[in-house]
Design an enzyme around this catalytic site. Structure first.
Site, PDB file in Angstrom:
ATOM      1  N   SER A 137     -24.950   5.524  35.344  1.00  0.00           N
ATOM      2  CA  SER A 137     -24.488   7.162  35.855  1.00  0.00           C
ATOM      3  C   SER A 137     -25.590   7.093  36.877  1.00  0.00           C
ATOM      4  O   SER A 137     -26.603   6.589  36.356  1.00  0.00           O
ATOM      5  CB  SER A 137     -24.684   8.270  34.424  1.00  0.00           C
ATOM      6  OG  SER A 137     -24.326   8.593  35.461  1.00  0.00           O
ATOM      7  N   TYR A 150     -25.754  12.978  27.493  1.00  0.00           N
ATOM      8  CA  TYR A 150     -25.129  12.144  28.278  1.00  0.00           C
ATOM      9  C   TYR A 150     -26.065  11.640  28.829  1.00  0.00           C
ATOM     10  O   TYR A 150     -26.356  10.593  28.839  1.00  0.00           O
ATOM     11  CB  TYR A 150     -25.138  13.001  29.698  1.00  0.00           C
ATOM     12  CG  TYR A 150     -23.507  12.041  29.907  1.00  0.00           C
ATOM     13  CD1 TYR A 150     -22.955  11.040  29.797  1.00  0.00           C
ATOM     14  CD2 TYR A 150     -24.267  11.350  31.799  1.00  0.00           C
ATOM     15  CE1 TYR A 150     -22.204  10.149  30.928  1.00  0.00           C
ATOM     16  CE2 TYR A 150     -23.594  10.948  32.782  1.00  0.00           C
ATOM     17  CZ  TYR A 150     -22.144  10.717  31.957  1.00  0.00           C
ATOM     18  OH  TYR A 150     -21.937   9.792  32.715  1.00  0.00           O
TER      19      TYR A 150
END
Length: 245
Positions: A137, A150
């Site tokens: 990511s 996250y």
């Protein structure tokens, strides 16, 4: 015919990538928690697809899925280790421990279990070798506000990628990571409406068509095993990443 396993294949990035490989003539195994969306992804390609409803954080479910892949296709050439979840943004002291456990069980343990099973199969199949592509990511480089679970999970993915890249060399197992920014999926729809920025403001962000992620993963997967895209960042050009924070 080559074979790829796509985790999280029922929606979003996983669905787009699975469809791209099916259209290219690959055998595609699809893992996700719900069978119906997986079958929707595989529609029209039933002969070259294998639907495997499974929770990637469940060791037994992962082992069973990989046995089914070996039985159906004989080998696994590529794993796109894609499945992941997120929770609502908040300061760390407002994040429920259950939310942390949910993110870590899918984004870290799930990644580990699928990579472990793929590595074992690729190491022992003939001819030996294969490729593991982990979905990282933008958050593996720069966090968003209130994103501790996250962001931690995606930094862990980078550690997994680096370690597998080293450990896989003697078995012809290549490992790479694709870091994606603002691909337009259901999860990213909120980006177009306004999300918190580092300066405390709320602003809409640029997004890109998820198909560009699919073509990027396809490119990485089709390389010969003596060549590797170690890290790729594919992102909406005008999103606030370069200079974020």
């Amino acid at each position: 015919m080559q074979t790829i396993l796509v985790t999280g294949a029922g929606s979003g990035i996983g669905k787009a990538c699975a469809r791209a490989f099916l259209e290219e003539g690959w055998n595609v195994a699809l893992i996700g928690r719900r069978e119906e969306p997986l079958r929707g992804t595989a529609t029209g390609y039933e002969e070259t697809s294998l639907v495997l409803p499974a929770d990637v954080s469940d060791p037994r479910a992962v082992e069973t899925a990989f046995v089914a892949i070996a039985d159906r296709f004989g080998r696994l050439d590529v794993l796109f280790n894609n499945a992941g979840v997120n929770v609502a943004g908040a300061p760390i002291d407002e994040i429920a421990v259950d939310d942390w456990m949910k993110v870590s069980s899918i984004n870290i343990t799930g990644m580990f279990l699928c990579a472990r099973a793929a590595f074992a199969l690729m190491r022992r199949q003939q001819p030996q070798g294969g490729r593991i592509i982990n979905n990282g990511s933008i958050s593996a480089h720069a966090p968003r506000p209130g994103s501790v679970p996250y962001t931690m999970s995606k930094h862990a993915v980078t550690g997994l990628t680096r370690s597998l890249s080293l450990d896989g060399r003697k078995f012809d197992i290549a490992c790479s990571q694709i870091d994606i920014g603002n691909a337009l999926t259901e999860m990213a729809q909120k980006m177009t409406e306004g999300v918190p920025q580092a300066d405390g403001s709320i602003a809409a962000e640029a997004v890109m068509d998820v198909e560009h992620v699919a073509t990027s993963v396809l490119h990485m997967a089709k390389l010969p095993l003596d060549t590797n895209v170690q890290f790729m960042t594919v992102m909406a050009t005008k999103m606030p990443f370069i200079g974020r924070g």
